[in-house]
Structure formats: C-alpha cells, structure tokens
Design a protein around this motif. Structure first.
Motif, short mmCIF file in Angstrom:
data_model
loop_
_atom_site.label_atom_id
_atom_site.label_comp_id
_atom_site.label_asym_id
_atom_site.label_seq_id
_atom_site.Cartn_x
_atom_site.Cartn_y
_atom_site.Cartn_z
N ASN A 1 38.02 -10.87 -10.74
CA ASN A 1 37.64 -11.79 -11.81
C ASN A 1 37.60 -11.04 -13.15
O ASN A 1 38.05 -9.89 -13.25
N THR A 2 37.06 -11.67 -14.15
CA THR A 2 37.11 -11.09 -15.50
C THR A 2 36.22 -9.87 -15.67
O THR A 2 36.44 -9.06 -16.58
N THR A 3 35.21 -9.72 -14.83
CA THR A 3 34.26 -8.62 -15.00
C THR A 3 34.44 -7.48 -14.02
O THR A 3 34.10 -6.33 -14.32
N ASN A 4 34.97 -7.76 -12.84
CA ASN A 4 35.06 -6.69 -11.84
C ASN A 4 36.17 -6.97 -10.84
O ASN A 4 36.68 -8.09 -10.72
N PHE A 5 36.53 -5.91 -10.12
CA PHE A 5 37.52 -5.97 -9.06
C PHE A 5 36.93 -5.29 -7.83
O PHE A 5 36.39 -4.18 -7.93
N ASN A 6 37.02 -5.96 -6.66
CA ASN A 6 36.50 -5.40 -5.42
C ASN A 6 37.56 -5.55 -4.33
O ASN A 6 38.12 -6.62 -4.14
N TYR A 7 37.84 -4.45 -3.62
CA TYR A 7 38.87 -4.42 -2.58
C TYR A 7 38.27 -3.81 -1.31
O TYR A 7 37.62 -2.76 -1.37
N ASN A 8 38.46 -4.49 -0.16
CA ASN A 8 37.99 -3.97 1.13
C ASN A 8 39.12 -4.06 2.15
O ASN A 8 39.79 -5.10 2.27
N ARG B 1 36.68 2.58 13.39
CA ARG B 1 37.17 1.63 12.39
C ARG B 1 37.41 2.38 11.09
O ARG B 1 36.51 3.06 10.57
N ASP B 2 38.62 2.26 10.56
CA ASP B 2 38.97 2.88 9.28
C ASP B 2 38.69 1.90 8.15
O ASP B 2 39.12 0.74 8.21
N ASN B 3 38.00 2.36 7.11
CA ASN B 3 37.63 1.51 5.98
C ASN B 3 38.08 2.12 4.67
O ASN B 3 37.99 3.35 4.47
N THR B 4 38.53 1.26 3.77
CA THR B 4 38.88 1.66 2.41
C THR B 4 38.31 0.64 1.45
O THR B 4 38.46 -0.57 1.68
N THR B 5 37.62 1.08 0.40
CA THR B 5 37.06 0.15 -0.59
C THR B 5 37.33 0.65 -1.99
O THR B 5 37.52 1.85 -2.23
N GLU B 6 37.32 -0.30 -2.92
CA GLU B 6 37.43 0.02 -4.35
C GLU B 6 36.53 -0.93 -5.13
O GLU B 6 36.60 -2.15 -4.94
N ASN B 7 35.71 -0.39 -5.99
CA ASN B 7 34.88 -1.17 -6.91
C ASN B 7 35.20 -0.74 -8.34
O ASN B 7 35.05 0.43 -8.68
N SER C 1 41.60 -13.50 1.13
CA SER C 1 41.76 -12.62 2.27
C SER C 1 43.23 -12.60 2.65
O SER C 1 43.86 -13.66 2.75
N GLU C 2 43.79 -11.42 2.83
CA GLU C 2 45.22 -11.30 3.09
C GLU C 2 45.54 -11.55 4.57
O GLU C 2 44.72 -11.30 5.44
#
Length: 789
Positions: free
Chosen positions: A753-760, A278-284, A713-714
C-alpha cells in the motif's frame, strides 16, 4: 460263521455310508463385489427353510470369496441367502438341492443405506453423496503413507490445508472439526493434535457444508467429521503399520480388536518421530522512512509422539449397548530455528544479525467417553443415545531467543518466554431418533459443552546481566465458554423425493479475563439456526439435492488471547479479546450424474457471512503486527465439480474443481476493505494398476492467486507421486511416496500500500516416505455397535 457275520455287518455299514454319501449334495460358488469384481471374504452363506424361513445350515466365504455348503436329506428344499455388511442381501429362491451344483460367480451390490452405518475398507479412496453430506472413504492411498490427519484432509475434495496447518473448506477457514461426530482434543488446532492421528487410523471423512440441526452450529464453512476405524469382525483381528521417511518421519502403529458375542474390545497404539522443517523469507519496508528489514531462515518442529486408545462395546442385550473408551497421547516438541536479518536505510546496508530459538515443550492430552445406546423393539432405527465426553490438553513450554549482531551496531534484546497452558473440555449429548413410519423420521436432542482454558504466559528480557520480567507482555489469560443447544428435525423421504427440516437453538456464555491486569470481557447471546435439506431422484443416473443452513464461528482462545508470537520479532501475532462471532447463511444445490463408467457431481453454492473475522496487519517501525478483527461482510458464489472415471479396469481418474467469486464490504480504522475477486483450485489423481500387483498413483494440484483484505496471496502448483506393491494377496502392502515432487508448494503473501510493503514466503520442501503394513485375522463379519445380529 463268525467271519460271515462280521462280513455281513461290515457290508451293512458300508452300504449305509454309501447311501448317506449319495444323499448329501454339495453347492458351491464365488462371491464378488459388483462394482470392483473383488472377492468378498467372510460373507455369510445360509440355507433357509422355504416354509419357515429358519436357517438349516450355513458357512462363510474364504479369502478368495469361495464357499462350499453341504446339503443333506433334512436340509433339502430350501433357498440360499448371501449377506455381508455394507451390501444388499442376495437371495436365490430357485435353487436345485437335489444334485451337486456350482452356482458360479455371484455378485453383491453395495447398499447405500447400510453404508451410512458401516463402510468397507477400500483399496482406493472414493466419495459418496448423502442427503446432507459428502463421505470421503479413505482408501489405502499411496500418497497418504505415514501421513497425518492434516495431510489426509488435504486430499479430500473441497478441503485445503495451508503450511500453518489451518484447514479451510471452499476457501473459508471457519471449519468445525469433529472426531466420530463429537468435539475432541484430537481435533484441537491449537494443540497440533491432528498430527498424532495417522492415515491408517481413519475410516472416512464426512464433508458437511450444510449440516442439519442435529449438529453443532459452530463453523461458518461447515463441518469435517473424521471417523476413526473400529474393526467389526468376530474373533481377533488387527493391523500393523511401519513408516519411515526423509526428512525424519518415522512411526509405528498397531490396531487390535477382539470381538465376541457380548464384547468388542479394541485398541490402537503407536508412536513416532517427525521433523517438519520450514523455510521462511520476509521483507518489511516503510516507504515513509525508506527503511527495510529482510529476514531468512529455517524453522523446525521436531516431534516425538505416543498415543494409545482403549475401549470396549458391551452388548447388554440385543437392544442395549454400553461403550467406554479412552485415549492418551503425549508429545515432546523441540523447535530449533535460526533466522538471519539485515537492515537497510535508503537501500544502504546498516546492520546484520541472526536470531536463534531454542524451544522445548511437552504436551500431554487425554480423552474419555461413555456412550449408552438403546434400540426399541418396533424398529432398529428407533434409538436413544446418550454420550458424555471429557478431554484435557496441557502444554509446558519454554523458549529462549538469542540475538547476535554480525555487522553494524543494532541492539536486539535477548528474550525468554514460558507458557503454562491447560484446556479442559466437557460435552454431554442426548439424541433421540424415531422413524414413526417408513417415510417420516423425527429427531430431537440436546447438548451442553463446557470449555475451560487457562494460559499463563511470561516474557523475560536480558537486561544488565540478568533476566527481568516484562510486565507489558506477561499475563495470565483465562477463557471459559458454555454453550447449551437443543434441536429438532423432521424428515419425509420416499423413493424419489425427500425433505428434511430442522431448527437448533444455542445459548452461549463466554467470559475471558486477563488476571494480571484484571481486564474482563463477557459475552452472552442466544441464536436460532434453521436448516433445510431436500433431494429428488429423477432416475438411477441423475438426482438433485438442495440445502440451507445458518452457522456461527465463535472466536477461540488463540483469536482472543492478546499474547505475542516471538519467533520473528519483526512479524508478530496478537489476539483480540473484543472479537465478536461471525455468522453465515449457506445455500447449495448439487446434481449427481452417472454416465456408464463415469460419475459426476456438481454443486452451486452461495455463502453470505457477516462480522467476518480477518487477520489484519498494522505496520510500525518495520514491525508487522497481525491481529484478528471483525471486518464487514463477505458474499461468495461458487461452483464445485467432482468426478470419477474408470475407462479400464486398471486405470482410474479422480478430479475436483472449486471456483468462487466473492465480494467484500467493510472498513477498519478509516481504511476501506471493499473489493471483489475470485479464487479457484483443481486436483487430479490418476491411479494405474501395473503387472505383478504394483500400483502407481499421481496427484497434481493447483491453487490460484487470490486477493486478501490488504493484499494478495500468490498461486502455486505441486505434484505427489507414489508406488504400491501388494504381497500375499494384499495382506502385506509396501508403499513408496514422494510428496511435493518439484518442491513447488510455496505459500506467498504480499501487502503493498502507500505506506508500507510486506512480503512473506514459506515452503516445506520435498518429502520421501516408505511404508509397510500388514493385516491379520479373520472371522464372520458382524454389524457394529448394537445393531441386531
């Protein structure tokens, strides 16, 4: 003189033989299925006396559905009956037994009532509608070649399985999964046990969105009941399947059955190896500090698995059957992975490093079951059934996480984890069914379930040249739950109209404890779960069903256990010991239509859920921590459409569409979760019969975007493709399947949101599988599990 006497005697015997031959009559014919025109092998053909209804002579059809029956002088004047399990008995009263006759082609019609108890193995998967469920008969679908039960579930209408293996029904993950109508270690999501069940072991899957009171109230979305195959023919029968694939997906399965008048001995065994990359990409990203952490890598779950099932039905007499069965499975896991990280401050690269995981685990699991069934003389549907089931699942797992800095001066502590997990489950059931008349049936029963779990979890960190236990992350979590339930139902059913009422009462006692810190949590509550089902048949082509049920979702071990998932230490999961159960009220109306060669089934439903369990993420120091909490209510109204159309003998379309609109209300830590949205998905499967016994199968599916409590969720679309070749009149089948042809089955979630961005972002990729199966054996078809023969 001697020669003349011998000649006379010989002539006398020749005359007798010729007379006997003249008096014997031959009756022949061919028996086919009415809907498919396929032969019905081993159907029972019996000649009965017209006056006494007693059998005079008989035979069975061959593999092509043909039969020949000899009628002598003493057997003349009778009538013919042709029967086979799952079909209505065909009776030929006007039968001429005075001369040879060919009856030509005779058709058997499927019996919906009989199919409640036995389903004939089909070439193509199909869906049937019952009063309180949909039955998905698992055919020899090409896309299911070498597939696990999870992948088969993903082909079932209304069901979706995400990349994590989480099963949802109509978009709701509160699903109770049963094996043969009972809780099972084989259906435990925490053990990945569904991966050890392969498609060729499954007979059918029942989708029960509004279960009657006879079933557990567990599962707010409903129940998925996986019925495993058990051969029903007299004599020795069996099948062998062999599969191989890329990435590694290799398995061998054998199913054997030996049926006698008193005993039915059955076994299934097999093993295999598979790799699930499983390939995973995240951004915090933290907007307040303008810092970001990116990660990208591939995780593997390499599994070697073995399983064996042994069992026997002992027919004490025509009214009493005793069944004893057991299952043992063993998994060896290897989970290597590497994840590359990069850290930015104000869009400037500060450091890079990679984290490597080495995980080894062994998972033994076994299950044993005793069933006793008694039928009463007045009616074969008048039954008493007792069952006792015990199961065990264990996991011994060790993991090591090594961090290597490649740029900058970031310091990440190397870690080790060790897990000792044990789960023991016991289920005791007593069910009584009494059809007190042709139109009224009463049911009553009770059930007692014990779940006893322990999870000893230790985390060590490498400090000053040695491994040191981190007491903040180490604990022994114990979970003990007891549920006692009683139920009663009453059903009134005539030719056109039916009504079924039920009530189930369940008492729950749950106790959890973190032994190292002596943190206890105790919950005790009693709930009432009413159910209602009704149906009305306007004519043979149109009928309507309606249902209501109240359900519960009880938090499970992995929801409650405050352990950490360290595979990516910037995205970790934590349980919540204070989590409360969620409740739902489900309403549904279904219409079933038939238009010539097409069938169409539509449902409108409303599901209202309170104390909704959602996985909510909090963000601190670029670390996303996800934990389940109770967040308000959810009201969802939906529409579902399933259809099948066969315009030509060689062409079939199967499709389903599901849409629901939901309204959420709730809050958490002063954050409002009030919002509304919609979610839909569609699936179309095309099956094409080609020359030379080749078949082509194509499945396309689309999952829409949808909102979550914190983000969205896309959507994505994907396609599966397969080709099948039948050899030796279908006894040998070769399949080639390609899953996710365009590598487009990608799961993406975003929190912004206004404080953070999370992408999975996660994806499995394309899978190729080649499968071979061979079925052998023959014999007279017999009805399964104690029904009178």
């Amino acid at each position: 003189m001697y020669n003349r006497s011998l000649f006379t005697l010989l002539a006398f015997f020749i005359s007798l033989y010729a007379l006997a031959q003249h008096q014997e009559v031959t009756i022949s014919g061919v028996v086919l299925e009415q809907d498919t025109n396929m032969p019905v092998p081993y159907a029972t053909v019996v000649l009965l006396d017209s006056n006494t209804d007693k059998p005079l002579t008989g035979t069975t059809t061959n593999e092509e559905g043909k039969f020949t029956i000899q009628v002598n002088e003493t057997s003349k004047g009778g009538y013919l009956q042709i029967s086979f399990m799952g079909f209505k008995t065909l009776t030929l009263k006007t039968l001429d037994t005075s001369t040879d006759s060919d009856l030509g082609t005779l058709f058997l019609e499927q019996d919906a009532q009989a199919l409640d108890e036995v389903v004939v193995r089909a070439e193509v998967s199909s869906t049937q509608f019952k009063l309180d469920r949909k039955v998905f008969n698992v055919g020899q679908d090409i896309a299911s070649t070498g597939a696990s039960a999870l992948e088969v579930l993903n082909n079932v209408p209304s069901v979706n399985v995400n990349i994590e293996g989480q099963v949802s029904l109509r978009g709701n993950s509160g699903v109770q999964i049963l094996i043969d109508g009972k809780p099972s270690v084989l259906a435990d999501e925490s053990s990945n046990a569904l991966g050890t069940i392969t498609a060729d072991m499954i007979e059918r899957i029942e989708v029960i969105t509004n279960p009657s009171a006879k079933y557990d109230a567990e599962g707010t979305a409903g129940i998925l009941n996986i019925i495993l195959k058990k051969e029903e023919k007299k004599g020795l029968n069996g099948s062998i399947s062999l599969n191989t694939g890329i990435p590694d997906n290799h398995s061998l399965g054998v199913s054997l059955n030996r049926r006698t008048e008193k005993f039915n001995l059955f076994t299934q065994f097999g093993g295999g190896y598979r790799s699930l990359p499983r390939d995973n990409t995240t951004e915090n990203t933290d907007f307040e500090t303008q810092s970001s952490v990116f990660s990208e890598g591939t995780e593997y779950r390499n599994e070697t698995f073995f399983n064996i099932t042994l069992g026997t039905d002992y027919h004490i007499n025509d009214l009493n059957v005793l069944t004893l069965s057991g299952n043992f499975a063993y998994e060896i896991e290897d989970q290597p992975s590497r994840t590359d990280f990069s850290s930015y401050q104000n869009s400037v690269l500060e450091s890079t490093w990679y984290r490597e995981e080495t995980t080894d685990a062994t998972n033994p699991k076994w299950q044993y079951e005793l069933n006793y069934k008694k039928e009463f003389k007045n009616n074969e549907e008048h039954t008493l059934l007792f069952s006792a089931l015990g199961s065990f699942f264990g996991k011994e797992q060790e993991s090591e996480f090594d961090n290597t800095t490649t740029f900058g001066d970031i310091v990440n502590v190397d870690q080790q984890t060790e897990t000792a997990f044990q789960q023991a489950d016991y289920t005791f059931k007593l069910d009584y069914t009494n059809p007190i008349s042709d139109i009224v049936t009463l049911e009553a029963g009770l059930q007692y379930v014990i779940n006893d779990v322990g999870n000893d979890y230790e985390v060590r960190e490498f400090e000053s040249g040695e491994w040191v236990i981190n007491p903040d992350l180490t604990n022994d979590f114990e979970y003990n739950q007891k549920v006692f339930g009683v139920y009663g139902t009453g059903a009134y059913e005539k030719d056109k109209w039916g009504l079924k009422l039920g009530l189930r009462i369940e008492d729950t006692n749950l106790h959890t404890v973190l032994t190292n810190t002596n943190e206890n949590n105790h919950q005790a509550y009693t709930d009432f779960f009413p159910t209602l089902h009704s149906s009305y048949k306007f004519n043979d082509d149109f009928s309507v069903q309606a249902g209501y049920s109240k359900r519960i979702y009880r938090p499970r071990l992995w929801d409650l256990n405050p352990f950490f998932n360290f595979r990516n230490n910037y995205n970790i999961s934590v349980g919540n010991p204070d989590l409360q159960p969620e409740y739902s009220n489900s309403y549904e109306v279904t219409g079933i239509f038939k238009f010539g060669k097409a069938t169409l089934n539509t449902s409108v439903f409303y599901l209202y859920t309170t104390d909704v369990v959602e996985r909510v993420s909090t963000f601190q120091d670029n670390v996303t921590i996800t934990t389940p909490i109770n967040v308000g209510t959810n009201g969802a109204v939906g529409f579902e459409l399933n259809g099948k159309y066969s315009p030509l003998d060689w062409l079939t379309f199967n499709g389903d569409f599901n849409f629901n609109y939901f309204e959420r209300e709730g809050s958490f830590e002063s954050q409002s979760f009030d919002f509304n949205g919609n979610r839909w998905n569609g699936r179309l499967t095309t099956k094409v019969g080609l020359p030379a016994d080749f078949d082509l199968e194509m499945t396309g599916q689309y999952e829409s975007d949808y909102k979550t409590v914190q983000g969205e969720s896309e959507g994505f679309a994907f396609m599966d493709l397969g080709v099948r070749k039948k050899i030796l009149k279908g006894k040998v089948v070769v399949n080639l399947a390609v899953n996710d042809v365009f590598e487009s089955r990608i799961y993406t979630s975003i929190i912004n949101n206004t404080t953070n961005f999370n992408y999975n972002r996660s994806m499995r990729g394309r899978f190729f599988t080649l499968g071979f199966s061979y079925g052998f054996g023959k014999g007279e078809a017999m009805t399964y599990s104690g029904r009178r023969r």
